[in-house]
Design an enzyme around this catalytic site. Structure first.
Site, PDB file in Angstrom:
ATOM      1  N   ASP A  71       0.960  -1.266  -0.005  1.00 16.83           N
ATOM      2  CA  ASP A  71       0.109  -0.057   0.030  1.00 16.83           C
ATOM      3  C   ASP A  71       0.857   1.171  -0.108  1.00 16.83           C
ATOM      4  O   ASP A  71       1.863   1.346   0.594  1.00 16.83           O
ATOM      5  CB  ASP A  71      -0.736   0.148   1.270  1.00 16.83           C
ATOM      6  N   HIS A 216       3.707  -2.374   3.245  1.00 13.88           N
ATOM      7  CA  HIS A 216       3.907  -0.883   2.631  1.00 13.88           C
ATOM      8  C   HIS A 216       5.501  -0.855   2.242  1.00 13.88           C
ATOM      9  O   HIS A 216       6.278  -1.075   2.898  1.00 13.88           O
ATOM     10  CB  HIS A 216       3.541   0.156   3.847  1.00 13.88           C
TER      11      HIS A 216
END
Length: 260
Positions: A71, A216
Site C-alpha cells: 500500500d 507498505h
C-alpha cells in the site's frame, strides 16, 4: 473497519500515521465481505467447473495461495522491491496512492505494470472515505484511476480503502467506477516499526492459505524484510499470486468487498 498506514517517515505521511494509530478489529467494515474461496466457488456453482481458468494459471482451490500486497507507494524503495520480486519470481498487487506517489514516480508505476504485477487504487490523498460525501469519494478514486491509466494505459479494477474503512456509500461509488474493494488477513504493522525482523515474524506468523498480506513499500523496515518473508513462506508451501489470481476463476465484482 480496518486500518493500515504510516510509521517512521514524517512529512506528508503524518496524517496517514495519525490514522494508523486507530487499530481497528478485523471484520468491522460495516458491509458484507466475500472470501476468495467464495469468489471461486460462485463460478464453480454456476458452471459446474472449478479450476484456475486460463491454461497454466494457479488453481488456488488446490494450491496454498497467498497474495502479497503493498500500500501507499510507489516510493524511493519500490524499485529495489521490484528487483526482489523479479529475482524471486513473485507477483504482487500494488495499491497505489495518487498524490506525491503516482504523480512523483510515473516510471516506477509503469515498471510495476510492465513486470506483470497488479496495479490497484489506494485513493488520491488517503482520506478516510467513510468520512466523505459521495462526490468526494468519487474524486479520491477517479483521480488515481485517471493518473494510472495515463501511465499504464489501463484503469485499475481493484481498490483498497484507507484503513479498510468502507460502507454502503463507498461500495456504491466503487461500483460506479468499476472497482472491487480488497481488504486483508494479515498486516505486520510496518507503519509503526523499522525492525525488519519483527516485520518478517509478524507476517509469517499470520500467513494462511487464501490469505492477503498487507505491507507498505514506503517504510524503511519493509523492503529489507521481503526476501526472507518470501523464502520462508515458499518453504512452508505457499504459492504467491496476485489478488485477481487468488480469486480466479472468479472475478472481482465492482463494489464488492473481498476479505479472507
Amino acid at each position: 473497519m480496518f486500518r493500515n498506514k504510516p510509521g517512521r517517515r514524517r512529512g506528508p505521511a503524518v496524517a496517514i500515521l495519525a490514522a494508523a494509530s486507530l487499530i481497528l478489529a478485523l471484520g468491522g467494515c460495516g458491509v458484507d465481505a466475500v472470501t476468495p474461496g467464495e469468489a471461486r466457488g460462485e463460478v464453480a456453482d454456476s458452471d459446474g467447473k472449478g479450476g484456475a481458468g486460463a491454461a497454466g494459471a494457479v488453481d488456488c482451490g488446490k494450491a496454498k495461495c497467498i497474495a502479497l500486497t503493498f500500500d501507499a507507494g510507489p516510493g524511493k524503495d519500490t524499485p529495489r522491491l521490484l528487483d526482489i520480486l523479479k529475482e524471486k519470481k513473485v507477483p504482487a498487487t500494488f495499491f497505489l496512492l495518487g498524490k506525491k506517489h503516482v504523480d512523483r514516480y510515473p516510471q516506477v508505476v509503469k515498471r510495476i505494470a510492465d513486470e506483470g504485477h497488479e496495479v490497484a487504487n489506494h485513493t488520491w490523498t488517503h482520506r478516510i472515505l467513510t468520512d466523505l460525501e459521495a462526490d468526494q469519494v468519487r474524486d479520491e478514486l477517479s483521480r488515481t484511476q485517471e493518473a494510472i491509466q495515463r501511465i499504464t494505459g489501463r484503469k485499475p479494477t481493484l481498490m483498497r480503502p484507507p484503513q479498510g474503512r468502507t460502507d454502503d456509500m463507498v461500495s456504491e461509488v466503487s461500483r460506479e467506477l468499476g472497482l472491487a474493494q480488497i481488504l486483508w488477513s494479515v498486516t505486520a504493522k510496518d507503519y509503526a516499526t523499522t525492525d525488519s525482523a519483527l516485520i518478517h515474524q509478524r507476517t509469517v506468523d499470520g500467513a494462511e492459505g487464501d490469505g492477503i498480506i498487507l505491507l507498505h513499500d514506503i517504510y524503511d523496515g519493509t523492503v529489507p524484510a521481503v526476501p526472507g518473508i518470501i523464502d520462508e513462506l515458499k518453504r512452508r508451501g505457499f504459492t504467491f499470486v496476485t489478488v485477481p489470481q487468488l480469486l480466479a476463476p472468479g472475478k472481482a465484482e465492482p463494489g464488492t468487498v473481498y476479505r479472507p
